[in-house]
Scaffold this motif. Sequence first.
Motif, short mmCIF file in Angstrom:
data_model
loop_
_atom_site.label_atom_id
_atom_site.label_comp_id
_atom_site.label_asym_id
_atom_site.label_seq_id
_atom_site.Cartn_x
_atom_site.Cartn_y
_atom_site.Cartn_z
N SER A 30 27.03 -25.55 93.49
CA SER A 30 26.35 -25.59 94.51
C SER A 30 27.39 -26.88 95.19
O SER A 30 27.32 -26.73 96.49
N GLY A 31 28.16 -27.50 94.62
CA GLY A 31 28.80 -27.67 95.65
C GLY A 31 30.62 -27.69 95.73
O GLY A 31 30.79 -26.32 96.04
N PRO A 32 30.89 -28.87 96.39
CA PRO A 32 31.91 -27.98 96.65
C PRO A 32 33.49 -27.81 96.33
O PRO A 32 33.82 -28.75 95.64
N ARG A 33 34.46 -27.37 95.79
CA ARG A 33 34.80 -26.32 94.94
C ARG A 33 36.73 -26.84 95.68
O ARG A 33 37.07 -27.45 94.40
N GLU A 34 36.50 -26.50 96.35
CA GLU A 34 37.96 -27.13 97.15
C GLU A 34 38.07 -27.58 98.20
O GLU A 34 37.18 -26.81 99.61
N PRO A 35 37.91 -29.06 98.24
CA PRO A 35 37.33 -30.20 99.20
C PRO A 35 38.29 -29.81 100.55
O PRO A 35 38.14 -30.02 101.63
N HIS A 36 39.14 -29.55 100.25
CA HIS A 36 40.47 -29.03 101.12
C HIS A 36 40.85 -27.25 101.48
O HIS A 36 41.95 -27.40 102.48
N HIS A 37 39.72 -27.01 101.47
CA HIS A 37 39.48 -25.48 102.20
C HIS A 37 39.36 -25.45 103.18
O HIS A 37 40.40 -24.53 104.12
N LEU A 38 38.96 -26.07 103.95
CA LEU A 38 38.44 -25.93 105.72
C LEU A 38 39.88 -26.32 106.39
O LEU A 38 40.49 -26.16 107.08
N GLU A 39 40.48 -27.74 105.64
CA GLU A 39 41.72 -27.58 106.90
C GLU A 39 43.26 -26.51 106.47
O GLU A 39 43.99 -26.60 107.39
N ARG A 40 42.88 -26.05 105.32
CA ARG A 40 43.99 -24.59 105.57
C ARG A 40 43.44 -23.63 105.45
O ARG A 40 44.32 -23.01 106.11
N GLN A 41 42.59 -23.16 106.56
CA GLN A 41 42.67 -21.87 106.88
C GLN A 41 43.77 -21.78 108.32
O GLN A 41 43.85 -22.54 109.07
N VAL A 42 43.13 -20.70 108.36
CA VAL A 42 44.01 -19.79 109.71
C VAL A 42 43.35 -19.77 110.89
O VAL A 42 42.24 -20.17 110.78
N PRO A 44 41.83 -18.96 114.06
CA PRO A 44 41.63 -18.14 114.76
C PRO A 44 42.44 -17.96 116.59
O PRO A 44 42.66 -16.80 116.51
N GLU A 45 42.36 -18.94 116.50
CA GLU A 45 43.43 -18.83 118.05
C GLU A 45 44.92 -18.79 117.81
O GLU A 45 45.71 -18.14 118.92
N TRP A 46 45.28 -18.20 116.90
CA TRP A 46 46.77 -18.48 116.70
C TRP A 46 46.46 -16.20 116.61
O TRP A 46 48.28 -15.75 115.87
N LEU A 47 45.47 -15.64 115.74
CA LEU A 47 45.71 -14.51 114.95
C LEU A 47 46.21 -13.84 116.85
O LEU A 47 45.14 -14.03 118.12
N LYS A 48 47.20 -12.60 116.46
CA LYS A 48 47.24 -11.62 117.90
C LYS A 48 47.38 -10.07 117.37
O LYS A 48 47.22 -10.52 116.14
#
Length: 79
Positions: A30-42, A44-48
């Motif tokens: 139930s807790g955050p397993r990867e605290p830096h997961h949101l910082e490492r997300q791709v 979406p504005e970079w995707l073409k």
Amino acid sequence: MLRWLIAILFLANLVALALASGMAGPLPASGPREPHHLERQVHPEWLKTRPISEAEAAEQPVIGGPDPVPKVAAAPLGD
């Protein structure tokens, strides 16, 4: 003998229910397993997106097409 088995199973179910309901604290999932997961997300504005070429389309599997004909010669058995 059977009464003891039923009593033990009943108590084991009560313990499992208490643990699953969070009586012993929050579950590890139930807790955050990867605290830096949101910082490492791709971002979406970079995707073409681009259409694939004819050569790339030929490599794609056809979904829902007819089954290929097996390359096995078959004949009815003689009596």
